[in-house]
Enzyme design. Structure first.
Site, mmCIF file in Angstrom:
data_model
loop_
_atom_site.group_PDB
_atom_site.id
_atom_site.type_symbol
_atom_site.label_atom_id
_atom_site.label_comp_id
_atom_site.label_asym_id
_atom_site.label_seq_id
_atom_site.Cartn_x
_atom_site.Cartn_y
_atom_site.Cartn_z
ATOM 1 N N GLN A 100 0.845 -1.197 0.000
ATOM 2 C CA GLN A 100 0.000 0.000 0.000
ATOM 3 C C GLN A 100 0.883 1.251 0.000
ATOM 4 O OE1 GLN A 100 -3.344 -0.591 3.132
ATOM 5 N NE2 GLN A 100 -1.837 -2.181 3.561
ATOM 6 N N ASP A 103 6.099 4.776 -1.318
ATOM 7 C CA ASP A 103 7.467 5.297 -1.104
ATOM 8 C C ASP A 103 8.533 4.600 -1.968
ATOM 9 O OD1 ASP A 103 7.479 3.666 2.180
ATOM 10 O OD2 ASP A 103 7.941 2.827 0.195
ATOM 11 N N HIS A 118 -1.394 1.354 -4.436
ATOM 12 C CA HIS A 118 -1.821 2.761 -4.334
ATOM 13 C C HIS A 118 -0.894 3.713 -5.080
ATOM 14 C CE1 HIS A 118 -4.047 1.477 -0.413
ATOM 15 N NE2 HIS A 118 -4.680 1.101 -1.506
ATOM 16 N N CYS A 149 -1.509 19.332 -22.354
ATOM 17 C CA CYS A 149 -2.839 19.987 -22.354
ATOM 18 C C CYS A 149 -2.896 21.218 -21.455
ATOM 19 C CB CYS A 149 -3.896 18.974 -21.905
ATOM 20 S SG CYS A 149 -3.846 18.655 -20.130
ATOM 21 N N THR A 187 0.447 -2.997 8.754
ATOM 22 C CA THR A 187 -0.739 -2.305 8.234
ATOM 23 C C THR A 187 -1.882 -2.355 9.251
ATOM 24 O OG1 THR A 187 -2.362 -2.106 6.470
ATOM 25 C CG2 THR A 187 -1.551 -4.340 6.944
ATOM 26 N N SER A 188 -2.626 -1.270 9.354
ATOM 27 C CA SER A 188 -3.750 -1.169 10.299
ATOM 28 C C SER A 188 -4.975 -1.916 9.771
ATOM 29 C CB SER A 188 -4.096 0.304 10.518
ATOM 30 O OG SER A 188 -4.345 0.926 9.260
ATOM 31 N N ALA A 230 8.718 -4.477 12.568
ATOM 32 C CA ALA A 230 9.020 -5.313 11.394
ATOM 33 C C ALA A 230 10.523 -5.460 11.166
ATOM 34 C CB ALA A 230 8.353 -4.708 10.158
HETATM 35 C C1 BV8 Z 1 -11.935 2.683 -3.715
HETATM 36 C C2 BV8 Z 1 -2.178 6.605 -1.484
HETATM 37 C C3 BV8 Z 1 -13.725 2.457 -5.333
HETATM 38 C C4 BV8 Z 1 -2.204 8.088 -1.328
HETATM 39 C C5 BV8 Z 1 -3.921 5.624 -0.053
HETATM 40 C C6 BV8 Z 1 -15.320 -0.538 2.202
HETATM 41 C C7 BV8 Z 1 -15.544 -0.253 3.524
HETATM 42 C C8 BV8 Z 1 -15.248 1.048 4.003
HETATM 43 C C9 BV8 Z 1 -14.711 2.042 3.187
HETATM 44 C C10 BV8 Z 1 -14.480 1.743 1.896
HETATM 45 C C11 BV8 Z 1 -14.794 0.476 1.397
HETATM 46 N N1 BV8 Z 1 -14.450 0.471 0.080
HETATM 47 C C12 BV8 Z 1 -13.953 1.707 -0.268
HETATM 48 C C13 BV8 Z 1 -13.964 2.492 0.834
HETATM 49 C C14 BV8 Z 1 -13.499 3.862 0.873
HETATM 50 C C15 BV8 Z 1 -11.976 3.969 1.124
HETATM 51 C C16 BV8 Z 1 -11.577 3.407 2.474
HETATM 52 O O1 BV8 Z 1 -11.142 2.278 2.604
HETATM 53 N N2 BV8 Z 1 -11.706 4.274 3.488
HETATM 54 C C17 BV8 Z 1 -11.242 3.875 4.835
HETATM 55 C C18 BV8 Z 1 -10.533 5.066 5.454
HETATM 56 C C19 BV8 Z 1 -12.386 3.376 5.670
HETATM 57 N N3 BV8 Z 1 -11.221 3.278 0.071
HETATM 58 C C20 BV8 Z 1 -10.995 3.984 -1.066
HETATM 59 O O2 BV8 Z 1 -11.384 5.121 -1.269
HETATM 60 C C21 BV8 Z 1 -10.194 3.245 -2.135
HETATM 61 N N4 BV8 Z 1 -10.834 3.406 -3.418
HETATM 62 O O3 BV8 Z 1 -12.403 1.854 -2.955
HETATM 63 O O4 BV8 Z 1 -12.471 3.028 -4.956
HETATM 64 C C22 BV8 Z 1 -14.710 3.055 -4.430
HETATM 65 C C23 BV8 Z 1 -14.687 4.431 -4.263
HETATM 66 C C24 BV8 Z 1 -15.637 4.972 -3.377
HETATM 67 C C25 BV8 Z 1 -16.532 4.177 -2.659
HETATM 68 C C26 BV8 Z 1 -16.514 2.792 -2.875
HETATM 69 C C27 BV8 Z 1 -15.589 2.222 -3.733
HETATM 70 C C28 BV8 Z 1 -8.788 3.888 -2.311
HETATM 71 C C29 BV8 Z 1 -7.978 3.685 -1.088
HETATM 72 C C30 BV8 Z 1 -6.526 4.142 -1.335
HETATM 73 C C31 BV8 Z 1 -6.285 5.537 -0.798
HETATM 74 N N5 BV8 Z 1 -4.861 5.894 -0.931
HETATM 75 N N6 BV8 Z 1 -2.605 5.941 -0.236
HETATM 76 C C32 BV8 Z 1 -1.159 8.589 -0.344
HETATM 77 O O5 BV8 Z 1 -0.386 7.770 0.185
HETATM 78 O O6 BV8 Z 1 -1.122 9.823 -0.174
HETATM 79 S S1 BV8 Z 1 -4.385 4.795 1.406
HETATM 80 C C33 BV8 Z 1 -3.074 5.032 2.536
HETATM 81 O O7 BV8 Z 1 -3.662 4.896 3.805
HETATM 82 C C34 BV8 Z 1 -1.974 4.014 2.479
HETATM 83 O O8 BV8 Z 1 -1.622 3.643 1.169
HETATM 84 C C35 BV8 Z 1 -2.581 2.855 3.276
HETATM 85 O O9 BV8 Z 1 -3.414 2.077 2.443
HETATM 86 C C36 BV8 Z 1 -3.443 3.586 4.283
HETATM 87 C C37 BV8 Z 1 -2.745 3.687 5.606
HETATM 88 O O10 BV8 Z 1 -2.797 2.414 6.170
HETATM 89 P P1 BV8 Z 1 -1.424 1.726 6.681
HETATM 90 O O11 BV8 Z 1 -0.422 1.730 5.593
HETATM 91 O O12 BV8 Z 1 -1.815 0.445 7.287
HETATM 92 O O13 BV8 Z 1 -0.864 2.765 7.772
HETATM 93 P P2 BV8 Z 1 -1.487 3.178 9.191
HETATM 94 O O14 BV8 Z 1 -0.737 4.386 9.599
HETATM 95 O O15 BV8 Z 1 -2.969 3.194 9.125
HETATM 96 O O16 BV8 Z 1 -1.084 1.967 10.161
HETATM 97 C C38 BV8 Z 1 0.267 1.654 10.385
HETATM 98 C C39 BV8 Z 1 0.256 0.268 11.042
HETATM 99 O O17 BV8 Z 1 1.598 -0.151 11.228
HETATM 100 C C40 BV8 Z 1 -0.419 0.263 12.419
HETATM 101 O O18 BV8 Z 1 -1.200 -0.924 12.545
HETATM 102 C C41 BV8 Z 1 0.773 0.256 13.399
HETATM 103 O O19 BV8 Z 1 0.456 -0.448 14.586
HETATM 104 C C42 BV8 Z 1 1.806 -0.519 12.581
HETATM 105 N N7 BV8 Z 1 3.216 -0.191 12.866
HETATM 106 C C43 BV8 Z 1 3.741 1.029 13.156
HETATM 107 N N8 BV8 Z 1 5.107 0.923 13.260
HETATM 108 C C44 BV8 Z 1 5.417 -0.379 13.013
HETATM 109 C C45 BV8 Z 1 4.211 -1.103 12.747
HETATM 110 N N9 BV8 Z 1 4.179 -2.417 12.450
HETATM 111 C C46 BV8 Z 1 5.396 -3.061 12.420
HETATM 112 N N10 BV8 Z 1 6.596 -2.440 12.638
HETATM 113 C C47 BV8 Z 1 6.638 -1.110 12.949
HETATM 114 N N11 BV8 Z 1 7.819 -0.542 13.177
#
Ligand code: BV8
Length: 244
Positions: A100, A103, A118, A149, A187-188, A230
Site C-alpha cells: 500500500q 514510497d 496505491h 494539455c 498495516t492497520s 518489522a
Molecule cells: C476505492 C495513497 C472504489 C495516497 C492511499 C469498504 C468499507 C469502508 C470504506 C471503503 C470500502 N471500500 C472503499 C472504501 C473507501 C476507502 C476506504 O477504505 N476508506 C477507509 C478510510 C475506511 N477506500 C478507497 O477510497 C479506495 N478506493 O475503494 O475506490 C470506491 C470508491 C468509493 C466508494 C466505494 C468504492 C482507495 C484507497 C486508497 C487511498 N490511498 N494511499 C497517499 O499515500 O497519499 S491509502 C493510505 O492509507 C496508504 O496507502 C494505506 O493504504 C493507508 C494507511 O494504512 P497503513 O499503511 O496500514 O498505515 P497506518 O498508519 O494506518 O497503520 C500503520 C500500522 O503499522 C499500524 O497498525 C501500526 O500499529 C503498525 N506499525 C507502526 N510501526 C510499526 C508497525 N508495524 C510493524 N513495525 C513497525 N515498526
C-alpha cells in the site's frame, strides 16, 4: 512468540504473498498514516489531503504536501524489514509482494515482484488526461502544468474515492487466493480494498500471519501474530527458517 511455527510454515511454503503498510517504513523515518503529521502539516489529516476533492479545492496545498513527503522518502533508506523480504523472495518458489506504500522503498531494497496498489509518489501524471508525465517546464506554477494539455500535474497515487488500477487489484486478489502462506506486515488493515486481502487469503486456506506492533481488525482472524517492529521481527523469522 510463534517464531518457530511461522518459520516452519515459511520453509515449507510453495507460494508466499505479503501485504505491507506504512508500518514497515516507519523505521526508515517515513511517518505512518496514523502518526500525527509534523510541522505545517500537523493541522491536516492525511485522508483529508489525499482526495481529488482536496486537490480541486487547493491544488497548490496538495501538491506541496506530496513534495514534502517526496523529500522525506528520498532521504530515507530501506531498513532490515525491507531487506528481509528481498531475501525471502529468493528463498521461496513463488513470491508476491503487495504494498500500500507509495514510497518505493521495497524496489529500492531490491524486491522484484512488487504490486503497488496505491501508486508511487515518485511518479507524476496529468490530472485532466490521467496519463503519465515524466518531463515538464518549471515555470514556477505549483502544481506545474502538463506539457500536452496545460492541465495541472498530480502525483501518480490512488486517492480516497478513486479506484485502484484493475491489473493491480486483480493481481493482488489472485496472489492472495492462491498463496499458502500470507504475511500482513505493518498495516492497520483499515483501508479497502487492500484490507480485504488477508481475509481472502484465509478464505483460500492460507496460513495468515500478522506482524505488527499493535492489534488490528485482522488479529483475531490470523493464525499467528508476531508482535513487534518489522525491522526486528522479519530478520529474526528469516534466521529461524534459514539459520545458515
Ligand atoms: C476505492 C495513497 C472504489 C495516497 C492511499 C469498504 C468499507 C469502508 C470504506 C471503503 C470500502 N471500500 C472503499 C472504501 C473507501 C476507502 C476506504 O477504505 N476508506 C477507509 C478510510 C475506511 N477506500 C478507497 O477510497 C479506495 N478506493 O475503494 O475506490 C470506491 C470508491 C468509493 C466508494 C466505494 C468504492 C482507495 C484507497 C486508497 C487511498 N490511498 N494511499 C497517499 O499515500 O497519499 S491509502 C493510505 O492509507 C496508504 O496507502 C494505506 O493504504 C493507508 C494507511 O494504512 P497503513 O499503511 O496500514 O498505515 P497506518 O498508519 O494506518 O497503520 C500503520 C500500522 O503499522 C499500524 O497498525 C501500526 O500499529 C503498525 N506499525 C507502526 N510501526 C510499526 C508497525 N508495524 C510493524 N513495525 C513497525 N515498526
Amino acid at each position: 512468540m510463534h517464531t518457530t511455527e511461522v518459520a516452519a510454515a515459511l520453509k515449507g511454503a510453495k507460494h508466499v504473498a505479503i501485504l505491507t503498510g506504512s508500518g514497515i517504513s516507519a523505521e526508515s523515518g517515513v511517518p505512518t498514516f496514523r502518526d500525527a503529521q509534523t510541522g505545517l502539516w500537523s493541522k491536516f489529516k492525511p485522508e483529508d489531503l489525499a482526495t481529488p476533492e482536496a486537490f480541486r479545492r487547493n491544488p497548490k496545498l496538495v501538491w506541496e504536501w506530496y513534495a514534502w513527503r517526496r523529500e522525506l522518502v528520498t532521504g530515507a533508506q530501506p531498513n532490515a524489514g525491507h531487506l528481509a523480504l528481498v531475501e525471502l523472495e529468493q528463498r521461496v518458489p513463488e513470491f508476491t509482494l503487495i504494498t500500500q506504500n507509495v514510497d518505493g522503498l521495497h524496489q529500492r531494497a531490491g524486491s522484484h515482484n512488487v504490486i503497488e496498489l496505491h501508486g508511487n509518489i515518485n511518479r507524476t501524471k496529468c490530472f485532466e488526461e490521467d496519463i503519465a508525465v515524466t518531463e515538464w517546464k518549471e515555470t514556477g506554477d505549483s502544481p506545474p502544468r502538463c506539457p500536452r494539455c496545460g492541465g495541472r500535474l498530480r502525483p501518480d497515487v490512488v486517492w480516497f474515492g478513486e479506484s485502484l488500477r484493475p491489473e493491480a487489484i486483480e493481481g493482488a486478489l489472485m496472489a492472495s487466493r492462491r498463496c499458502d502462506v500470507f504475511l500482513s506486515v505493518g498495516t492497520s488493515t483499515l483501508v479497502h480494498p487492500a484490507a480485504s486481502l488477508p481475509f481472502e487469503a484465509a478464505e483460500g486456506g492460507a496460513i495468515v500471519i500478522e506482524i505488527n506492533t499493535d492489534t488490528t481488525p485482522l488479529t483475531a482472524r490470523a493464525a499467528f501474530q508476531l508482535r513487534g517492529p518489522a525491522a526486528r521481527v522479519l530478520p529474526e523469522l528469516l534466521r529461524a527458517a534459514w539459520p545458515e
